[in-house]
Design a protein around this motif. Structure first.
Motif, PDB file in Angstrom:
ATOM      1  N   ARG A  21      21.059  32.153  69.927  1.00 59.50           N
ATOM      2  CA  ARG A  21      22.407  31.786  70.380  1.00 59.50           C
ATOM      3  C   ARG A  21      23.416  32.822  69.901  1.00 59.50           C
ATOM      4  NH1 ARG A  21      22.347  27.149  72.397  1.00 59.50           N
ATOM      5  NH2 ARG A  21      20.795  26.400  70.897  1.00 59.50           N
ATOM      6  N   ARG A  22      24.130  33.435  70.821  1.00 55.76           N
ATOM      7  CA  ARG A  22      25.062  34.511  70.480  1.00 55.76           C
ATOM      8  C   ARG A  22      26.482  34.162  70.912  1.00 55.76           C
ATOM      9  NH1 ARG A  22      22.937  37.895  66.639  1.00 55.76           N
ATOM     10  NH2 ARG A  22      20.693  37.460  66.737  1.00 55.76           N
ATOM     11  N   GLY A  23      27.390  35.125  70.758  1.00 56.49           N
ATOM     12  CA  GLY A  23      28.788  34.889  71.092  1.00 56.49           C
ATOM     13  C   GLY A  23      29.007  34.652  72.572  1.00 56.49           C
ATOM     14  N   VAL A  24      30.198  34.145  72.892  1.00 56.92           N
ATOM     15  CA  VAL A  24      30.543  33.828  74.279  1.00 56.92           C
ATOM     16  C   VAL A  24      30.892  35.126  75.004  1.00 56.92           C
ATOM     17  CG1 VAL A  24      32.076  32.525  75.792  1.00 56.92           C
ATOM     18  CG2 VAL A  24      31.405  31.573  73.578  1.00 56.92           C
TER      19      VAL A  24
ATOM     20  N   LEU B 228      27.257  38.769  67.902  1.00 49.56           N
ATOM     21  CA  LEU B 228      27.781  37.666  67.114  1.00 49.56           C
ATOM     22  C   LEU B 228      26.772  36.518  67.099  1.00 49.56           C
ATOM     23  CD1 LEU B 228      31.397  37.683  68.586  1.00 49.56           C
ATOM     24  CD2 LEU B 228      30.565  38.870  66.538  1.00 49.56           C
ATOM     25  N   VAL B 229      26.877  35.668  66.104  1.00 52.98           N
ATOM     26  CA  VAL B 229      25.946  34.546  65.957  1.00 52.98           C
ATOM     27  C   VAL B 229      26.710  33.237  66.072  1.00 52.98           C
ATOM     28  CG1 VAL B 229      24.431  33.303  64.353  1.00 52.98           C
ATOM     29  CG2 VAL B 229      24.278  35.791  64.544  1.00 52.98           C
TER      30      VAL B 229
ATOM     31  N   VAL C 174      29.125  33.449  62.858  1.00 51.35           N
ATOM     32  CA  VAL C 174      28.987  34.550  61.897  1.00 51.35           C
ATOM     33  C   VAL C 174      29.205  35.871  62.619  1.00 51.35           C
ATOM     34  CG1 VAL C 174      27.485  35.732  60.256  1.00 51.35           C
ATOM     35  CG2 VAL C 174      27.338  33.249  60.494  1.00 51.35           C
ATOM     36  N   ALA C 175      30.036  36.711  62.032  1.00 52.29           N
ATOM     37  CA  ALA C 175      30.251  38.078  62.526  1.00 52.29           C
ATOM     38  C   ALA C 175      30.078  39.042  61.361  1.00 52.29           C
ATOM     39  CB  ALA C 175      31.640  38.228  63.142  1.00 52.29           C
ATOM     40  N   VAL C 176      29.353  40.130  61.582  1.00 47.81           N
ATOM     41  CA  VAL C 176      29.117  41.130  60.545  1.00 47.81           C
ATOM     42  C   VAL C 176      29.782  42.439  60.966  1.00 47.81           C
ATOM     43  CG1 VAL C 176      27.407  42.411  59.215  1.00 47.81           C
ATOM     44  CG2 VAL C 176      26.918  40.060  59.927  1.00 47.81           C
ATOM     45  N   PHE C 177      30.711  42.911  60.140  1.00 47.65           N
ATOM     46  CA  PHE C 177      31.334  44.219  60.337  1.00 47.65           C
ATOM     47  C   PHE C 177      30.658  45.181  59.356  1.00 47.65           C
ATOM     48  CE2 PHE C 177      34.434  41.116  61.646  1.00 47.65           C
ATOM     49  CZ  PHE C 177      35.042  41.674  62.757  1.00 47.65           C
ATOM     50  N   ALA C 178      30.066  46.239  59.875  1.00 46.64           N
ATOM     51  CA  ALA C 178      29.320  47.160  59.015  1.00 46.64           C
ATOM     52  C   ALA C 178      29.728  48.596  59.291  1.00 46.64           C
ATOM     53  CB  ALA C 178      27.818  46.986  59.238  1.00 46.64           C
ATOM     54  N   LYS C 179      29.691  49.385  58.227  1.00 49.00           N
ATOM     55  CA  LYS C 179      29.962  50.823  58.320  1.00 49.00           C
ATOM     56  C   LYS C 179      28.668  51.561  58.005  1.00 49.00           C
ATOM     57  CE  LYS C 179      33.829  52.317  56.597  1.00 49.00           C
ATOM     58  NZ  LYS C 179      34.877  52.719  55.626  1.00 49.00           N
ATOM     59  N   LYS C 180      28.408  52.661  58.691  1.00 48.37           N
ATOM     60  CA  LYS C 180      27.206  53.426  58.409  1.00 48.37           C
ATOM     61  C   LYS C 180      27.187  53.836  56.948  1.00 48.37           C
ATOM     62  CE  LYS C 180      26.020  55.390  62.927  1.00 48.37           C
ATOM     63  NZ  LYS C 180      25.815  56.649  63.688  1.00 48.37           N
TER      64      LYS C 180
END
Length: 491
Positions: free
Chosen positions: A429-432, A442-443, A457-463
């Motif tokens: 199940r993901r975002g709309v 998104l979760v 849940v949303a994850v913001f990540a930087k390399k």
């Protein structure tokens, strides 16, 4: 502040004040010779009659008028109070009252019975409201409040019955035949045989099993499995464990939990880090901070440092936060995803509040204010110089608090080098779609289908390379600044 007086002492003082207000023997002799009329007035007052008796009874009668007739049973009285508070909070859309907090609090007597009666009264509320309207029970009940009438009418028609132990019970029993006739009329009109067929869907389609998170600081998973005969160390909702796993902190990291209390996610982070590293846990409410500290102490999270502070007032660029690598942000939200675990689906407005995820925006001022606050928290968290992972989570199903918030901050996050990362690759199940770019990363958790609370849940990540390079630049700038300061002092 002084200690609150016991209820028994307060009642004794009220009785003493009432006795002081009663006329003395001399005052009675000096009064006009209308004793017979006064006697009739008092007798009528006891039966719920004349207004003259109301004036003579004084504050005690006024208090009864304000509170209405109260059931003699503690269970019924507590259940009626819970029903009233829940309906008021539901109508105001401000929240602040939950079924469990009102029926299972330490001061509640017969907790299980009170909880059960409250649940059943709320479950039958759609029927009870129609019956009360048809019979005019509240209007003609000589002081019955709506909540008391609901609870006692439930017991008469669907529960264990009532005994005529007090005025409230007698007022309902007097109309028992009318209530039964009104119920039969509803059944006939709907073409059904039982009241159960008139009730809406009772809850989620998928069962919600009870889950527990093993505190690996205290014991291993195998040790916990061997201990299953005893209560698990920490009962948790399965979905609420997802944010810490999505952040994926490593032992030795420096973390910030922005809105930490009560501390379940904070202590989960400490366990995932093997209790090595550091976690600064912010909480702005002193009472909730005490609860956070208690949970931290009980779970053995020695790397956690609870601090009394409003996260938005904290300076992310202060020297003590220059090594913060990850932030968990689970801010205040509408809590609409917990409708089943909190049993809010029993309340009248549940149909509106359960809208969200797939339905899009819910036009609600409170939700809008929360979304703006949540977006401000994300933008504030992105200012930590060495940050390379940020998890934003809510227990809400409203798109405005979820995809809407991510869409509002995505551009600035990208400017700072962050992009959305897709945690839990196997989660279906993901975002709309259509509400934000990258919705597939998104979760979402559906309370009706996934056997746990609704969550996002949303994850913001930087390399990693970008994060390391930026941290080195920050250190060089700080070192350069300190050298210039030393040169000035020498001059």
């Amino acid at each position: 502040m002084g200690k609150r007086k016991p209820v028994s002492l307060l009642n004794r003082e009220r009785a003493q004040r009432h006795e002081q207000q009663r006329p003395s023997k001399k005052q009675k002799k000096a009064a006009p010779q209308n004793g017979n009329a006064q006697a009739h007035q008092q007798q009528g007052n006891r039966a719920g009659g004349s207004s003259g008796g109301q004036q003579e009874r004084g504050p005690r009668k006024q208090q009864q008028q304000l509170q209405g007739l109260r059931p003699t049973s503690a269970v019924h009285s507590q259940a009626a109070f819970a029903v009233r508070r829940l309906l008021e909070a539901d109508a105001s859309k401000r929240g602040g009252a939950t079924l469990k907090s009102l029926t299972l609090a330490p001061h509640i007597t017969a907790k299980k019975a009170t909880y059960a009666v409250t649940v059943e009264a709320l479950k039958h509320l759609p029927i009870l409201q129609q019956l009360l309207e048809r019979t005019q029970l509240v209007e003609q009940g000589q002081g019955l409040t709506h909540a008391v009438a609901c609870v006692l009418a439930y017991e008469v028609l669907f529960g264990e019955g009532l005994r005529p132990t007090g005025p409230a019970e007698r007022a309902v029993l007097k109309r028992k035949a009318d209530l039964a006739d009104a119920l039969q009329q509803l059944l006939d009109a709907a073409g059904v045989q039982s009241a159960a067929e008139l009730l809406p869907h009772p809850g989620p389609h998928t069962p919600h099993p009870r889950t527990a998170r093993v505190n690996t600081i205290k014991m291993s998973v195998q040790e916990a499995l061997d201990w299953l005969r005893a209560p698990p160390p920490e009962h948790r909702n399965k979905a609420s464990c997802m944010p810490a796993h999505a952040l994926a902190p490593q032992p030795g990291w420096a973390l910030v939990d922005a809105c930490a209390a009560p501390g379940n996610k904070t202590t989960h982070l400490a366990a995932l880090m093997a209790n090595r590293g550091s976690i600064v846990a912010f909480e702005k409410d002193p009472k909730r901070l005490e609860r956070l500290r208690a949970i931290v102490a009980a779970t053995g999270g020695t790397i956690i440092s609870p601090q009394l502070a409003d996260f938005l007032a904290v300076d992310p660029e202060a020297p003590q936060y220059r090594h913060v690598q990850a932030v968990l942000l689970d801010p205040s939200c509408s809590g609409s995803g917990t409708a089943f675990s909190r049993m809010d689906y029993l309340l009248p407005s549940s149909a509106d509040r359960l809208k969200g995820g797939r339905a899009g925006w819910l036009p609600d001022k409170r939700v809008e204010a929360l979304a703006q606050f949540q977006a401000a928290c994300i933008l504030h968290a992105l200012r930590f110089p060495a940050l390379h992972r940020l998890v934003y989570s809510t227990c809400s199903v409203h798109a405005r608090e979820n995809e809407g918030v991510v869409a509002a901050v995505l551009e600035e996050a990208a400017q700072r080098g962050f992009r959305l990362e897709a945690p839990f690759p196997g989660w279906p199940r993901r975002g709309v779609e259509g509400l934000v770019a990258g919705a597939e990363r998104l979760v979402r958790v559906d309370a009706d289908e996934d056997g746990t609370d609704g969550f996002f849940v949303a994850v913001f990540a930087k390399k990693e390379g970008e994060a390391v390079e930026e941290e080195e630049q920050q250190q060089q700038q700080q070192q350069g600044g300190s050298k210039r300061t030393q040169q000035r002092r020498k001059r």
